[in-house]
Design a protein around this motif. Structure first.
Motif, PDB file in Angstrom:
ATOM      1  N   ALA A  52       0.845  -1.153   0.059  1.00 13.73           N
ATOM      2  CA  ALA A  52       0.119   0.013  -0.271  1.00 13.73           C
ATOM      3  C   ALA A  52       1.005   1.391  -0.037  1.00 13.73           C
ATOM      4  CB  ALA A  52      -0.835   0.105   1.408  1.00 13.73           C
ATOM      5  N   ALA A  53       2.032   1.224   0.664  1.00  5.26           N
ATOM      6  CA  ALA A  53       2.783   2.337   0.826  1.00  5.26           C
ATOM      7  C   ALA A  53       3.336   2.905  -0.506  1.00  5.26           C
ATOM      8  CB  ALA A  53       4.028   2.072   1.935  1.00  5.26           C
ATOM      9  N   TYR A  54       3.755   1.548  -1.123  1.00  6.90           N
ATOM     10  CA  TYR A  54       4.424   1.797  -2.611  1.00  6.90           C
ATOM     11  C   TYR A  54       3.362   2.355  -3.502  1.00  6.90           C
ATOM     12  CZ  TYR A  54       6.579   1.616  -6.767  1.00  6.90           C
ATOM     13  OH  TYR A  54       6.869   1.905  -8.217  1.00  6.90           O
ATOM     14  N   LEU A  55       2.004   1.585  -3.410  1.00  2.00           N
ATOM     15  CA  LEU A  55       1.106   2.295  -4.490  1.00  2.00           C
ATOM     16  C   LEU A  55       0.800   3.858  -4.144  1.00  2.00           C
ATOM     17  CD1 LEU A  55      -0.890  -1.116  -4.687  1.00  2.00           C
ATOM     18  CD2 LEU A  55       0.495  -0.074  -6.168  1.00  2.00           C
ATOM     19  N   VAL A  56       0.792   4.083  -2.981  1.00  2.76           N
ATOM     20  CA  VAL A  56       0.325   5.473  -2.666  1.00  2.76           C
ATOM     21  C   VAL A  56       1.600   6.351  -3.044  1.00  2.76           C
ATOM     22  CG1 VAL A  56       0.339   7.202  -0.979  1.00  2.76           C
ATOM     23  CG2 VAL A  56      -0.971   5.134  -0.751  1.00  2.76           C
ATOM     24  N   MET A  57       2.745   6.029  -3.039  1.00  2.00           N
ATOM     25  CA  MET A  57       3.901   6.689  -3.539  1.00  2.00           C
ATOM     26  C   MET A  57       3.823   6.914  -5.099  1.00  2.00           C
ATOM     27  SD  MET A  57       7.949   6.858  -2.862  1.00  2.00           S
ATOM     28  CE  MET A  57       7.796   5.473  -1.940  1.00  2.00           C
ATOM     29  N   ALA A  58       3.510   5.872  -5.547  1.00  2.00           N
ATOM     30  CA  ALA A  58       3.309   5.736  -7.121  1.00  2.00           C
ATOM     31  C   ALA A  58       2.156   6.532  -7.622  1.00  2.00           C
ATOM     32  CB  ALA A  58       3.382   4.275  -7.590  1.00  2.00           C
ATOM     33  N   ALA A  59       1.314   6.755  -6.796  1.00  2.00           N
ATOM     34  CA  ALA A  59       0.288   7.509  -7.111  1.00  2.00           C
ATOM     35  C   ALA A  59       0.521   8.923  -6.938  1.00  2.00           C
ATOM     36  CB  ALA A  59      -1.070   7.250  -6.421  1.00  2.00           C
ATOM     37  N   GLU A  60       1.247   9.314  -5.984  1.00  2.00           N
ATOM     38  CA  GLU A  60       1.810  10.615  -5.654  1.00  2.00           C
ATOM     39  C   GLU A  60       2.871  11.150  -6.826  1.00  2.00           C
ATOM     40  OE1 GLU A  60       1.706  10.198  -0.863  1.00  2.00           O
ATOM     41  OE2 GLU A  60       3.569   9.872  -2.006  1.00  2.00           O
ATOM     42  N   MET A  61       3.711  10.152  -7.277  1.00  2.00           N
ATOM     43  CA  MET A  61       4.604  10.313  -8.534  1.00  2.00           C
ATOM     44  C   MET A  61       3.751  10.534  -9.622  1.00  2.00           C
ATOM     45  SD  MET A  61       7.927   8.149  -7.380  1.00  2.00           S
ATOM     46  CE  MET A  61       6.794   6.670  -7.477  1.00  2.00           C
ATOM     47  N   SER A  62       2.867   9.732  -9.879  1.00  2.00           N
ATOM     48  CA  SER A  62       2.125   9.932 -11.214  1.00  2.00           C
ATOM     49  C   SER A  62       1.351  11.301 -11.144  1.00  2.00           C
ATOM     50  CB  SER A  62       1.064   8.937 -11.140  1.00  2.00           C
ATOM     51  OG  SER A  62       1.633   7.641 -11.181  1.00  2.00           O
ATOM     52  N   ALA A  63       0.914  11.914 -10.175  1.00  2.00           N
ATOM     53  CA  ALA A  63      -0.142  12.898  -9.959  1.00  2.00           C
ATOM     54  C   ALA A  63       1.149  14.170 -10.577  1.00  2.00           C
ATOM     55  CB  ALA A  63      -0.409  13.336  -8.964  1.00  2.00           C
ATOM     56  N   GLY A  64       2.417  14.084  -9.879  1.00  2.00           N
ATOM     57  CA  GLY A  64       3.048  15.282  -9.923  1.00  2.00           C
ATOM     58  C   GLY A  64       3.536  15.316 -11.637  1.00  2.00           C
ATOM     59  N   MET A  65       3.838  14.142 -12.047  1.00  2.00           N
ATOM     60  CA  MET A  65       4.476  13.881 -13.492  1.00  2.00           C
ATOM     61  C   MET A  65       3.088  14.384 -14.722  1.00  2.00           C
ATOM     62  SD  MET A  65       6.584  11.011 -15.100  1.00  2.00           S
ATOM     63  CE  MET A  65       6.676  10.339 -13.804  1.00  2.00           C
ATOM     64  N   ALA A  66       1.855  13.637 -14.189  1.00  2.00           N
ATOM     65  CA  ALA A  66       0.695  14.104 -15.012  1.00  2.00           C
ATOM     66  C   ALA A  66       0.620  15.623 -15.053  1.00  2.00           C
ATOM     67  CB  ALA A  66      -0.440  13.264 -14.525  1.00  2.00           C
ATOM     68  N   ALA A  67       0.623  16.219 -13.878  1.00  2.00           N
ATOM     69  CA  ALA A  67       0.321  17.736 -13.965  1.00  2.00           C
ATOM     70  C   ALA A  67       1.207  18.428 -14.659  1.00  2.00           C
ATOM     71  CB  ALA A  67       0.386  18.290 -12.655  1.00  2.00           C
ATOM     72  N   TRP A  68       2.645  18.114 -14.828  1.00  2.00           N
ATOM     73  CA  TRP A  68       3.598  18.523 -15.486  1.00  2.00           C
ATOM     74  C   TRP A  68       3.484  18.423 -16.998  1.00  2.00           C
ATOM     75  CZ3 TRP A  68       6.348  22.680 -15.184  1.00  2.00           C
ATOM     76  CH2 TRP A  68       7.399  23.037 -15.956  1.00  2.00           C
ATOM     77  N   MET A  69       3.024  17.158 -17.172  1.00  2.00           N
ATOM     78  CA  MET A  69       2.867  16.640 -18.851  1.00  2.00           C
ATOM     79  C   MET A  69       1.819  17.607 -19.324  1.00  2.00           C
ATOM     80  SD  MET A  69       3.870  12.535 -18.879  1.00  2.00           S
ATOM     81  CE  MET A  69       3.596  12.628 -20.599  1.00  2.00           C
ATOM     82  N   ARG A  70       0.645  17.603 -18.646  1.00  2.00           N
ATOM     83  CA  ARG A  70      -0.539  18.378 -19.043  1.00  2.00           C
ATOM     84  C   ARG A  70      -0.081  20.036 -19.364  1.00  2.00           C
ATOM     85  NH1 ARG A  70      -3.714  16.129 -22.115  1.00  2.00           N
ATOM     86  NH2 ARG A  70      -5.406  17.326 -21.468  1.00  2.00           N
ATOM     87  N   PHE A  71       0.497  20.273 -18.527  1.00  2.00           N
ATOM     88  CA  PHE A  71       1.089  21.597 -18.362  1.00  2.00           C
ATOM     89  C   PHE A  71       1.818  21.874 -19.751  1.00  2.00           C
ATOM     90  CE2 PHE A  71       4.408  24.905 -17.474  1.00  2.00           C
ATOM     91  CZ  PHE A  71       3.527  26.072 -17.575  1.00  2.00           C
ATOM     92  N   ARG A  72       2.402  21.011 -20.023  1.00  2.00           N
ATOM     93  CA  ARG A  72       3.480  21.049 -21.152  1.00  2.00           C
ATOM     94  C   ARG A  72       2.862  20.714 -22.464  1.00  2.00           C
ATOM     95  NH1 ARG A  72       7.971  23.370 -21.834  1.00  2.00           N
ATOM     96  NH2 ARG A  72       9.461  21.687 -21.902  1.00  2.00           N
ATOM     97  N   GLY A  73       1.552  20.431 -22.360  1.00  2.00           N
ATOM     98  CA  GLY A  73       0.729  20.251 -23.591  1.00  2.00           C
ATOM     99  C   GLY A  73       0.589  18.650 -24.174  1.00  2.00           C
ATOM    100  N   HIS A  74       1.100  17.941 -23.392  1.00  2.00           N
ATOM    101  CA  HIS A  74       0.947  16.416 -23.697  1.00  2.00           C
ATOM    102  C   HIS A  74      -0.495  15.783 -23.744  1.00  2.00           C
ATOM    103  CE1 HIS A  74       5.212  15.432 -24.069  1.00  2.00           C
ATOM    104  NE2 HIS A  74       5.315  16.030 -22.873  1.00  2.00           N
ATOM    105  N   ARG A  75      -0.776  15.092 -24.704  1.00  2.00           N
ATOM    106  CA  ARG A  75      -1.971  14.366 -24.981  1.00  2.00           C
ATOM    107  C   ARG A  75      -2.111  13.495 -23.614  1.00  2.00           C
ATOM    108  NH1 ARG A  75      -1.491  11.204 -28.939  1.00  2.00           N
ATOM    109  NH2 ARG A  75       0.701  11.307 -28.961  1.00  2.00           N
TER     110      ARG A  75
END
Length: 135
Positions: A52-75
């Motif tokens: 569970a700890a790893y999955l929560v951390m993976a979700a946190e990392m994903s959220a940061g990366m997804a926010a940045w990618m969408r900001f940069r205009g990725h599909r």
């Protein structure tokens, strides 16, 4: 240097810069959302619940990366692919941990080490998009 060589070098430089940006966004999401999750008392004990700890951390990392990618205009497709990379390393690691082949603490380390080449592979899969920095 020819125009083509200069253009190629510039695209690979953008690609490399974008990779670094993705790593920074991943860690920023992990740290900032990790602090928020802990502050509101929703943290998961790694010692008691390593999966569970790893999955929560993976979700946190994903959220940061997804926010940045969408900001940069990725599909959405490449954004979701990159988020999946945060979870893919545990597919073989969790069963190895359950069998006692890999220790609980090693799963986190090995998964993080696997993420970097997997991120690079996902970026190379869509290198034109990442060389253009999504915009």
């Amino acid at each position: 240097m020819t125009q083509t060589a200069s253009s190629t070098r510039r695209r690979w430089s953008r690609f490399a810069l974008h990779y670094v940006e993705m790593v920074v966004a991943m860690y920023a999401g992990m740290v900032l959302l990790g602090l928020l999750v802990s502050a509101v008392g929703l943290g998961v004990s790694h010692a008691r619940h390593p999966e569970a700890a790893y999955l929560v951390m993976a979700a946190e990392m994903s959220a940061g990366m997804a926010a940045w990618m969408r900001f940069r205009g990725h599909r959405w497709a490449p954004t979701l692919e990159m988020c999946a990379v945060m979870f893919v390393p545990v597919v073989p690691l969790f069963p190895l941990m359950w069998l006692g082949v890999v220790g609980d603490g090693s799963v986190m380390t090995l998964a993080h080490l696997a993420m970097f080449p997997l991120m690079l592979a996902a970026m190379l899969w869509r290198r034109e998009e990442y060389a253009a920095c999504g915009g």
